[in-house]
Design a protein around this motif. Structure first.
Motif, PDB file in Angstrom:
ATOM      1  N   LEU A  82       0.803  -1.215   0.000  1.00 23.28           N
ATOM      2  CA  LEU A  82       0.000   0.000   0.000  1.00 23.28           C
ATOM      3  C   LEU A  82       0.840   1.272   0.000  1.00 23.28           C
ATOM      4  CD1 LEU A  82      -2.721   1.492   0.267  1.00 23.28           C
ATOM      5  CD2 LEU A  82      -2.564   1.160   2.748  1.00 23.28           C
ATOM      6  N   PHE A  83       1.673   1.460   1.013  1.00 26.92           N
ATOM      7  CA  PHE A  83       2.293   2.761   1.239  1.00 26.92           C
ATOM      8  C   PHE A  83       3.290   3.205   0.168  1.00 26.92           C
ATOM      9  CE2 PHE A  83       0.608   1.760   5.430  1.00 26.92           C
ATOM     10  CZ  PHE A  83      -0.005   2.958   5.744  1.00 26.92           C
ATOM     11  N   PRO A  84       4.014   2.324  -0.511  1.00 23.23           N
ATOM     12  CA  PRO A  84       4.917   2.839  -1.553  1.00 23.23           C
ATOM     13  C   PRO A  84       4.221   3.155  -2.883  1.00 23.23           C
ATOM     14  CG  PRO A  84       5.710   0.753  -0.604  1.00 23.23           C
ATOM     15  CD  PRO A  84       4.287   0.915  -0.221  1.00 23.23           C
ATOM     16  N   TYR A  85       2.895   3.060  -2.934  1.00 21.55           N
ATOM     17  CA  TYR A  85       2.181   3.224  -4.196  1.00 21.55           C
ATOM     18  C   TYR A  85       1.217   4.411  -4.095  1.00 21.55           C
ATOM     19  CZ  TYR A  85       4.065  -1.390  -5.147  1.00 21.55           C
ATOM     20  OH  TYR A  85       4.923  -2.453  -5.341  1.00 21.55           O
ATOM     21  N   PRO A  86       1.614   5.576  -4.599  1.00 21.40           N
ATOM     22  CA  PRO A  86       0.765   6.768  -4.475  1.00 21.40           C
ATOM     23  C   PRO A  86      -0.631   6.593  -5.049  1.00 21.40           C
ATOM     24  CG  PRO A  86       2.974   7.379  -5.196  1.00 21.40           C
ATOM     25  CD  PRO A  86       2.911   5.883  -5.222  1.00 21.40           C
ATOM     26  N   ARG A  87      -0.758   5.882  -6.165  1.00 23.54           N
ATOM     27  CA  ARG A  87      -2.088   5.701  -6.748  1.00 23.54           C
ATOM     28  C   ARG A  87      -2.999   4.924  -5.809  1.00 23.54           C
ATOM     29  NH1 ARG A  87      -0.889   4.181 -13.141  1.00 23.54           N
ATOM     30  NH2 ARG A  87       0.044   6.192 -13.716  1.00 23.54           N
ATOM     31  N   ARG A  88      -2.472   3.900  -5.189  1.00 24.19           N
ATOM     32  CA  ARG A  88      -3.277   3.121  -4.240  1.00 24.19           C
ATOM     33  C   ARG A  88      -3.631   3.958  -3.022  1.00 24.19           C
ATOM     34  NH1 ARG A  88       0.337  -2.510  -4.524  1.00 24.19           N
ATOM     35  NH2 ARG A  88       0.282  -2.658  -6.813  1.00 24.19           N
ATOM     36  N   LEU A  89      -2.688   4.762  -2.557  1.00 31.74           N
ATOM     37  CA  LEU A  89      -2.979   5.647  -1.430  1.00 31.74           C
ATOM     38  C   LEU A  89      -4.052   6.663  -1.792  1.00 31.74           C
ATOM     39  CD1 LEU A  89       0.575   6.401   0.037  1.00 31.74           C
ATOM     40  CD2 LEU A  89      -1.237   5.065   1.109  1.00 31.74           C
ATOM     41  N   ARG A  90      -3.982   7.188  -3.017  1.00 25.38           N
ATOM     42  CA  ARG A  90      -4.983   8.179  -3.429  1.00 25.38           C
ATOM     43  C   ARG A  90      -6.383   7.588  -3.465  1.00 25.38           C
ATOM     44  NH1 ARG A  90      -0.662  10.525  -6.547  1.00 25.38           N
ATOM     45  NH2 ARG A  90      -1.025   9.119  -8.295  1.00 25.38           N
TER      46      ARG A  90
END
Length: 507
Positions: A180-188
């Motif tokens: 989750l955390f290293p992926y900005p799109r998933r965080l967004r």
């Protein structure tokens, strides 16, 4: 503390004598640690210590690994041999400070690495002691022998991540964090549901009913650390310099920083432009790999690093405003040392990396600073102060603002307990360290706490809220931005107290 107050040479695991134990407990007392017995860790360190392990929320791993390390990047024996067991690392090590346990100190962990290199199996207790390291690198700063503990723990973490068969619940939590955390799109994608959750007050309901306490400790930590989300200011790909252009720089927007603290990126771009920098912000950038690298997930870290190099290698300077990201980028040459065709490119990019405070201090101010009559407690982010050696620059920048009164924290070298993903994977010791740091901040009597890393921000702000204290917390660059734009002090404090980045509820 002087070196005479510590044990000169540790005994092999499981063989310490009563005199050695007394010496170790004396050293623990000097740094304010609880006695090992208080955590069920008294007596000789056994090959497996289920009671102590469970007490720390770290399940045992089963059978020992033999051999301890495989042939792919084991801890470097030459670097291990640099440690002379002087003990200067002890009073700066957060886990030794908490428990006073030799094997939870840098030199103790180096002994475990040495034993593994010499053929000893990697026992469950050894994995526990190695896992409990925060990777804060305070020992690197303290070590008079120049031991490169950062490289030793990184290679050891890679071994553990690849080879240790962890319990199902721990594996699931680790996968959730690193997927989750290293992926900005998933965080967004989480922003909408998270804002709705925060606005609904459901968190308070779950807390009052006791349902929140029934969640696994890692999920409870994740819920409590979630910052209050505000609107996102979209940044263009290029921002012109104000006045004469002094430098063209690339800006790393980051993962957690970009999604949860977009106002910090916007402030960074404004300050850089005001100081004569043309700012380039590539939209196709992603994670730099810091979380993966610090967690021992080598393949992920290398993939993220290569993409970052491709995106930014055309810029003259790469500016970073998150301490963990900056320390990782500066190690690209070492990380990609075995990758054909990449090491030179990695070293070239690493040489261009500057923390935003480094660059601004190097350039010198041209934008007018307006007064901000505020007492500021500056908290050193570990990966800025210890891993990068950047300590004086942010202090000079803050002190250069008229009206700012800079106040130093006690135990400034001790980690707040965030340490990347540590507060999610090891929430209990992280909570203790967070409370210790929050107390140090409050003891300064400052109006505002300032730091340089999103993890530190969330960790300390959450801890203060849990303690019932309302103290504004913000980023160094946000204070500079407010001064340059002439934002009144009370408005800065109000934004830092109730704006994006604060905890969503009193926890």
């Amino acid at each position: 503390m002087t070196s005479s107050a510590v044990e000169p040479t540790p005994s092999p695991e499981g063989t310490d004598t009563g005199a050695e134990r007394a010496t170790d407990e004396a050293a623990a007392g000097v740094v304010g640690a609880r006695r090992p017995l208080d955590l069920g860790q008294g007596g000789p360190i056994a090959a497996s210590a289920p009671a102590a392990t469970v007490g720390l929320g770290l399940p045992g791993i089963g059978l020992p690994l033999t051999p301890a390390f495989d042939a792919h990047h084991p801890p470097d024996a030459a670097l291990v041999g640099d440690c002379v067991h002087c003990g200067f690392c002890l009073p700066t090590c957060p886990t030794y400070l908490l428990w006073g346990e030799e094997m939870d100190s840098p030199r103790g962990r180096i002994d475990l690495m040495a034993a593994g290199l010499e053929g000893a199996p990697l026992e469950a207790s050894a994995v526990r002691h190695l896992d409990q390291c925060l990777g804060c690198m305070a020992c690197v700063t303290a070590c008079p022998s120049g031991v490169q503990y950062d490289k030793l723990i990184e290679s050891t973490r890679g071994q553990l991540e690849r080879r240790v068969p962890r319990p199902r619940g721990e594996r699931a939590m680790r996968e959730a964090v690193y997927r989750l955390f290293p992926y900005p799109r998933r965080l967004r994608l989480l922003r909408g549901p998270l804002r709705a959750y925060q606005a609904s007050g459901l968190g308070r309901v779950l807390e009052r009913t006791g349902l929140l306490a029934r969640l696994p400790a890692g999920l409870q930590a994740m819920e409590s650390l979630a910052p209050k989300l505000g609107p996102v200011e979209r940044l263009p790909e290029r921002i012109p310099a104000v006045g004469s252009r002094r430098r063209t720089v690339g800006l790393l927007t980051g993962c957690v920083q970009g999604v949860f603290f977009p106002d910090v990126n916007a402030a960074t771009a404004r300050v850089l432009a005001a100081e004569g920098c043309e700012v380039v912000i590539p939209q196709r950038q992603g994670c730099c790999g810091a979380l993966s690298a610090h967690g021992g997930r080598e393949a992920e870290a290398l993939a993220f690093a290569k993409r970052t190099i491709e995106v930014f290698e055309g810029v003259a300077t790469l500016v970073v405003n998150a301490a963990g990201c900056g320390s990782n980028l500066k190690e690209y040459g070492h990380q990609l040392r075995d990758e054909p065709g990449w090491q030179e490119r990695a070293e070239a990019l690493a040489a261009k990396v500057r923390d935003v405070t480094e660059l601004l201090d190097e350039l010198g101010p041209v934008a007018v600073r307006h007064p901000l009559p505020v007492a500021v407690a500056y908290q050193d982010a570990c990966h800025l102060a210890h891993a990068q050696g950047v300590r004086d620059q942010p202090r000079r920048l803050l002190s250069g603002i008229p009206g700012i009164e800079l106040r130093e924290l006690g135990e400034a070298e001790i980690c707040c307990g965030s340490a990347g993903t540590y507060n999610l994977l090891h929430p209990e010791p992280a909570r203790e360290l967070g409370e210790r740091k929050a107390q140090a901040v409050l003891a300064t009597g400052a109006d505002l706490m300032v730091t340089a890393n999103p993890g530190c921000w969330m960790q300390v702000a959450t801890t203060l809220a849990r303690m019932g204290e309302r103290l504004p917390v913000t980023h160094t660059i946000s204070v500079l931005d407010a001064s340059i734009r002439g934002v009144p002090a009370d408005e800065l404090l109000a934004r830092a107290l109730d704006g994006p980045g604060t905890v969503a509820r009193t926890v």
